[in-house]
Design a protein around this motif. Structure first.
Motif, PDB file in Angstrom:
ATOM      1  N   PHE A 134      51.681  46.713  42.897  1.00 20.34           N
ATOM      2  CA  PHE A 134      52.873  45.277  42.967  1.00 20.34           C
ATOM      3  C   PHE A 134      54.057  45.814  43.540  1.00 20.34           C
ATOM      4  N   GLN A 135      54.380  45.434  44.630  1.00 17.83           N
ATOM      5  CA  GLN A 135      55.610  46.020  44.945  1.00 17.83           C
ATOM      6  C   GLN A 135      57.098  45.304  44.737  1.00 17.83           C
ATOM      7  N   ARG A 136      57.686  45.509  43.898  1.00 17.90           N
ATOM      8  CA  ARG A 136      59.388  45.254  43.981  1.00 17.90           C
ATOM      9  C   ARG A 136      60.196  45.077  44.942  1.00 17.90           C
ATOM     10  N   ASP A 137      59.561  44.372  46.261  1.00 17.34           N
ATOM     11  CA  ASP A 137      60.708  45.053  47.124  1.00 17.34           C
ATOM     12  C   ASP A 137      61.076  43.764  47.538  1.00 17.34           C
ATOM     13  N   GLY A 138      60.351  43.015  47.420  1.00 19.72           N
ATOM     14  CA  GLY A 138      60.680  41.545  48.022  1.00 19.72           C
ATOM     15  C   GLY A 138      59.455  41.768  49.722  1.00 19.72           C
ATOM     16  N   SER A 139      58.856  42.252  49.799  1.00 26.16           N
ATOM     17  CA  SER A 139      57.751  42.542  50.942  1.00 26.16           C
ATOM     18  C   SER A 139      56.668  41.193  51.181  1.00 26.16           C
ATOM     19  N   GLN A 140      57.015  40.893  49.875  1.00 25.72           N
ATOM     20  CA  GLN A 140      55.994  39.553  49.739  1.00 25.72           C
ATOM     21  C   GLN A 140      56.538  38.547  50.604  1.00 25.72           C
ATOM     22  N   PHE A 141      57.798  38.401  50.879  1.00 28.38           N
ATOM     23  CA  PHE A 141      58.672  37.310  51.438  1.00 28.38           C
ATOM     24  C   PHE A 141      58.822  37.825  52.945  1.00 28.38           C
ATOM     25  N   GLY A 287      55.149  35.601  45.747  1.00 32.03           N
ATOM     26  CA  GLY A 287      55.353  35.031  46.921  1.00 32.03           C
ATOM     27  C   GLY A 287      54.634  33.167  47.172  1.00 32.03           C
ATOM     28  N   GLY A 288      54.373  32.868  46.070  1.00 34.57           N
ATOM     29  CA  GLY A 288      52.657  31.821  46.124  1.00 34.57           C
ATOM     30  C   GLY A 288      51.519  32.791  45.855  1.00 34.57           C
ATOM     31  N   ARG A 289      51.219  33.697  46.133  1.00 34.82           N
ATOM     32  CA  ARG A 289      49.811  34.000  46.585  1.00 34.82           C
ATOM     33  C   ARG A 289      49.124  34.411  44.685  1.00 34.82           C
ATOM     34  N   LEU A 290      48.535  34.690  44.808  1.00 38.80           N
ATOM     35  CA  LEU A 290      47.440  34.340  43.873  1.00 38.80           C
ATOM     36  C   LEU A 290      47.005  35.924  43.053  1.00 38.80           C
ATOM     37  N   PRO A 291      47.788  36.362  42.339  1.00 41.91           N
ATOM     38  CA  PRO A 291      46.984  38.273  41.272  1.00 41.91           C
ATOM     39  C   PRO A 291      45.501  38.669  41.947  1.00 41.91           C
ATOM     40  N   GLU A 292      45.763  40.016  42.888  1.00 44.38           N
ATOM     41  CA  GLU A 292      44.827  40.366  43.516  1.00 44.38           C
ATOM     42  C   GLU A 292      43.705  40.306  43.031  1.00 44.38           C
ATOM     43  N   PRO A 293      42.542  38.990  43.151  1.00 47.09           N
ATOM     44  CA  PRO A 293      41.386  39.854  42.380  1.00 47.09           C
ATOM     45  C   PRO A 293      40.832  40.763  41.608  1.00 47.09           C
ATOM     46  N   GLU A 294      39.051  40.935  40.738  1.00 49.21           N
ATOM     47  CA  GLU A 294      39.195  41.600  40.417  1.00 49.21           C
ATOM     48  C   GLU A 294      37.997  42.326  40.718  1.00 49.21           C
ATOM     49  N   ASP A 295      37.576  43.311  40.344  1.00 50.72           N
ATOM     50  CA  ASP A 295      35.995  43.524  40.841  1.00 50.72           C
ATOM     51  C   ASP A 295      35.056  42.886  40.369  1.00 50.72           C
ATOM     52  N   ASN A 296      35.031  40.909  39.831  1.00 50.16           N
ATOM     53  CA  ASN A 296      34.243  40.202  40.128  1.00 50.16           C
ATOM     54  C   ASN A 296      34.557  39.467  40.947  1.00 50.16           C
ATOM     55  N   GLY A 297      35.580  38.817  42.020  1.00 54.84           N
ATOM     56  CA  GLY A 297      36.479  38.522  42.590  1.00 54.84           C
ATOM     57  C   GLY A 297      37.058  37.966  41.899  1.00 54.84           C
ATOM     58  N   VAL A 298      37.548  37.685  41.138  1.00 57.26           N
ATOM     59  CA  VAL A 298      38.265  36.707  41.002  1.00 57.26           C
ATOM     60  C   VAL A 298      39.250  36.904  40.267  1.00 57.26           C
TER      61      VAL A 298
END
Length: 308
Positions: A134-141, A287-298
């Motif tokens: 998880f990047q903490r540099d604001g790069s999601q924006f 930035g309004g995105r869901l956390p990355e899916p885990e290995d089951n795609g959820v």
């Protein structure tokens, strides 16, 4: 010390009040489930537009998202032949999920927030044990605003003001003669935002609000929330600097900083956490995105136990 950013904002407001072509068209979209107001702000001369503080619907019991609120904004934008240049977030909200990525995919525009989102990302990244991915540099924006940064929506002048206190990263956006103030202040009969979230500070909030209230009295203020104060039957989200200075129950003229801090601190101790704080913050710092899916795609929302 001269506040150059505030002086520039005041001059912009006065110019817009003198020339109607420099004032924005504003459409408000109220989400009663979260008491949130989103805005589409557009330039009548060019049909360029910005979307401020959008809402992605979320049902906590099922963990399901829905795009019905975002679709109302899309319908308005397309019906009025608008071109979205900006998707603006006043801060990383704790009471609703942002629909900015959903809207950006369909309408375009740059996603922007204040540069101190990096502080919020660091604080909540640790709370949620987000890990090194998880990047903490604001790069999601796409863009990070600093205090006093100027930008434009078509031919409309705009300026960003840093107004910390509710969170470290809160911004107000002055567009033409209107200021979109996020979670700093509410309608005069309801008062002000809380300051007890991690990184919040009642004293900084007071100073931010009083800074905003030095703008011209006629400045239109557009709020991010309304909860209908006792005795008021209708929701409301537009007011003015003058009305706030004369009547705000927490920070009207004559209320000292120390008085406000005592009141705000005591009041915040009585408040429960927002219902959607856990999903909202985890999504909005991304930035309004869901956390990355885990290995089951959820994708999963974490709930830290006994941590807040």
């Amino acid at each position: 010390m001269t506040d150059n950013a505030l002086n520039q904002a005041s001059l912009q407001i006065e110019a817009a009040r003198a020339d109607a072509t420099r004032r924005p068209t504003i459409a408000a979209f109220f989400d009663e489930a979260t008491n949130t107001v989103s805005y589409v702000v557009s330039d009548p001369a060019t049909n360029k537009a910005a979307i401020i503080d959008s809402v992605l619907d979320y049902e906590a019991a099922s963990g399901r998202t829905d795009d019905r609120s975002a679709k109302l904004i899309i319908e308005y934008v397309k019906t009025n032949n608008l071109e979205v240049e900006w998707l603006l977030e006043t801060h990383a909200h704790a009471d609703h999920l942002s629909a900015a990525p959903y809207l950006q995919e369909r309408l375009g525009g740059k996603l922007a927030i204040g540069k101190d989102i990096r502080i919020v990302q660091d604080v909540f990244g640790k709370l949620f044990n987000a890990g090194t991915d998880f990047q903490r540099d604001g790069s999601q924006f796409d863009h990070l605003f600093d205090d006093g940064d100027k930008f434009a929506i078509g031919t409309l002048d705009a300026i960003a003001l840093h107004v910390p206190g509710h969170t470290p990263a809160d911004m107000a956006f002055v567009i033409g003669d209107a200021a979109f103030v996020g979670d700093t202040i509410f309608m005069p009969d309801f008062g002000t935002a809380r300051a007890d979230f991690p990184g919040g500070d009642a004293r900084r909030l007071y100073r931010s609000i009083r800074r905003l209230l030095t703008l011209p009295r006629e400045t239109r203020l557009f709020l991010c929330h309304d909860y209908k104060a006792p005795g008021r039957d209708e929701y409301a989200w537009e007011t003015t600097v003058g009305l706030q200075r004369d009547y705000n129950v927490h920070v009207r003229d004559g209320v000292s900083e120390d008085e406000f801090v005592v009141m705000r601190t005591a009041r915040d101790r009585t408040l429960t956490m927002p219902d959607l704080i856990m999903p909202s913050v985890q999504v909005n710092i991304r930035g309004g995105r869901l956390p990355e899916p885990e290995d089951n795609g959820v994708s999963y929302i974490k709930i830290p136990i006994n941590a807040v």
